[in-house]
Design an enzyme around this catalytic site. Structure first.
Site, PDB file in Angstrom:
ATOM      1  N   ASN A   6     -14.046  36.788 -36.689  1.00 34.17           N
ATOM      2  CA  ASN A   6     -13.265  37.758 -35.922  1.00 34.17           C
ATOM      3  C   ASN A   6     -14.218  38.913 -35.592  1.00 34.17           C
ATOM      4  OD1 ASN A   6     -11.497  39.588 -34.885  1.00 34.17           O
ATOM      5  ND2 ASN A   6     -10.269  39.837 -36.749  1.00 34.17           N
ATOM      6  N   LEU A   7     -14.609  38.986 -34.331  1.00 30.83           N
ATOM      7  CA  LEU A   7     -15.621  39.995 -33.949  1.00 30.83           C
ATOM      8  C   LEU A   7     -15.008  41.372 -33.740  1.00 30.83           C
ATOM      9  CD1 LEU A   7     -17.759  37.749 -31.527  1.00 30.83           C
ATOM     10  CD2 LEU A   7     -18.051  38.098 -33.980  1.00 30.83           C
ATOM     11  N   LYS A   8     -13.690  41.445 -33.788  1.00 28.73           N
ATOM     12  CA  LYS A   8     -12.950  42.717 -33.669  1.00 28.73           C
ATOM     13  C   LYS A   8     -13.417  43.506 -32.444  1.00 28.73           C
ATOM     14  CE  LYS A   8     -11.885  42.463 -38.538  1.00 28.73           C
ATOM     15  NZ  LYS A   8     -11.588  43.103 -39.808  1.00 28.73           N
ATOM     16  N   HIS A  88      -2.760  39.912 -37.573  1.00 35.47           N
ATOM     17  CA  HIS A  88      -3.893  40.452 -38.327  1.00 35.47           C
ATOM     18  C   HIS A  88      -3.504  41.803 -38.916  1.00 35.47           C
ATOM     19  CE1 HIS A  88      -7.736  42.226 -39.317  1.00 35.47           C
ATOM     20  NE2 HIS A  88      -8.163  40.991 -39.449  1.00 35.47           N
ATOM     21  N   GLU A 157      -5.267  37.400 -46.093  1.00 36.20           N
ATOM     22  CA  GLU A 157      -6.250  38.484 -46.124  1.00 36.20           C
ATOM     23  C   GLU A 157      -5.648  39.705 -46.808  1.00 36.20           C
ATOM     24  OE1 GLU A 157      -9.236  38.018 -42.686  1.00 36.20           O
ATOM     25  OE2 GLU A 157      -7.523  39.084 -41.893  1.00 36.20           O
ATOM     26  N   GLY A 163     -13.077  44.627 -44.987  1.00 34.17           N
ATOM     27  CA  GLY A 163     -14.122  45.597 -44.645  1.00 34.17           C
ATOM     28  C   GLY A 163     -14.492  46.553 -45.763  1.00 34.17           C
ATOM     29  N   SER A 193     -13.819  40.617 -46.832  1.00 37.20           N
ATOM     30  CA  SER A 193     -15.145  40.815 -47.430  1.00 37.20           C
ATOM     31  C   SER A 193     -15.854  39.517 -47.827  1.00 37.20           C
ATOM     32  CB  SER A 193     -15.072  41.783 -48.610  1.00 37.20           C
ATOM     33  OG  SER A 193     -14.720  43.073 -48.134  1.00 37.20           O
TER      34      SER A 193
HETATM   35  O1  LIG Z   1     -10.404  39.043 -39.636  1.00 40.15           O
HETATM   36  C1  LIG Z   1     -11.213  39.254 -40.533  1.00 40.15           C
HETATM   37  C2  LIG Z   1     -10.890  40.087 -41.650  1.00 40.15           C
HETATM   38  O2  LIG Z   1     -10.231  41.238 -41.267  1.00 40.15           O
HETATM   39  C3  LIG Z   1     -11.997  40.280 -42.635  1.00 40.15           C
HETATM   40  O3  LIG Z   1     -12.842  41.340 -42.283  1.00 40.15           O
HETATM   41  P1  LIG Z   1     -14.126  41.614 -43.201  1.00 40.15           P
HETATM   42  O4  LIG Z   1     -14.824  40.308 -43.349  1.00 40.15           O
HETATM   43  O5  LIG Z   1     -14.925  42.633 -42.456  1.00 40.15           O
HETATM   44  O6  LIG Z   1     -13.613  42.107 -44.512  1.00 40.15           O
END
Ligand SMILES: O=C[C@H](O)COP(=O)(O)O
Length: 235
Positions: A6-8, A88, A157, A163, A193
């Protein structure tokens, strides 16, 4: 297994295209047969053909219409997108999406046959109340969702692990996944994470069918290594 990035709100379209092409060649070169999904920022979507599946981080439950700032099916169709993330934690907690809206999105994209990665997870204060409260909270996030939908994937999650560099213990992940598997037989991913340093361990856990990775996936090399780990485990 399913390995998802997920590149957000990161990477421009040029950088995203380069990223996806890098992952694509890695998969080819190393004969990786796992299911690899990448969710770019909306403005970075691009046509892609190959084994990397490109999905949308979000879309409004509409074909088109007057929904300022949103995109609908018509905009996804242009890029041949058939996979979507719904629920999400950042959409639920930062952007205030209620369960009713998520259910609406779920039903809309289910009716279009999309693969749906539906995210669930508890905030820290709920976790601190104990296992039972936590499972009650997560159960509510399943309300209204067709848990038998053939194109459903669930991602667990914990909000407090996203994060932050914090993760539940392996025993916790196994116990929670075991409970969640009772709610749906859909593939169940862990997210929060996951890094190159812990991915192999997480992927090997019982009841973990893949990972959803945020920050660590921004480095194509790291994400590729995680795909390699999944291939080696080949669960
Ligand atoms: O979609 C992915 C999650 O929100 C995990 O994010 P992260 O790997 O930065 O903790």
């Amino acid at each position: 297994m399913i390995i998802a990035a997920n590149l957000k709100t990161n990477l421009t379209r040029i950088k995203t295209t380069k990223y996806i092409n890098e992952v694509e060649s890695f998969l080819k070169k190393n004969n990786i047969s796992q299911e690899v999904l990448v969710f770019p920022a909306t403005s970075s979507l691009n046509l892609h053909s190959g084994s990397v599946v490109v999905g949308a981080q979000n879309a409004y439950p509409t074909i088109n219409g007057a929904f300022t700032g949103e995109i609908g099916y018509e905009q996804l169709e242009e890029f041949n997108i058939k996979t979507i993330l719904i629920g999400h934690s950042e959409r639920r907690h930062l952007l205030g999406e209620a369960q009713e809206k998520l259910v609406e999105k779920f039903n809309f994209y289910k009716n279009l046959g999309f693969k749906i990665i539906f995210c669930v997870g508890e905030p820290i204060e709920v976790r601190e109340e104990g296992f039972e409260s936590m499972m009650e909270y997560i159960s509510k996030q399943y309300e209204g969702i067709d848990t038998l939908y053939e194109n459903l994937v669930i991602a667990y999650e914990p909000v407090w692990a996203i994060g932050t560099g914090l993760t539940p213990t392996s025993e916790d992940i196994v116990a929670i996944h075991q409970e969640l598997k009772k709610k749906s037989q859909a593939p169940l991913l862990y997210g929060g994470s996951v890094k190159v340093t812990n991915a192999a361990e997480v992927l090997a856990l019982e009841g973990v069918d893949g990972i959803l990775v945020g920050s660590a996936a921004l480095y194509a090399e790291h994400f590729c290594t995680m795909c390699q780990y999944a291939q080696e485990l080949n669960k």
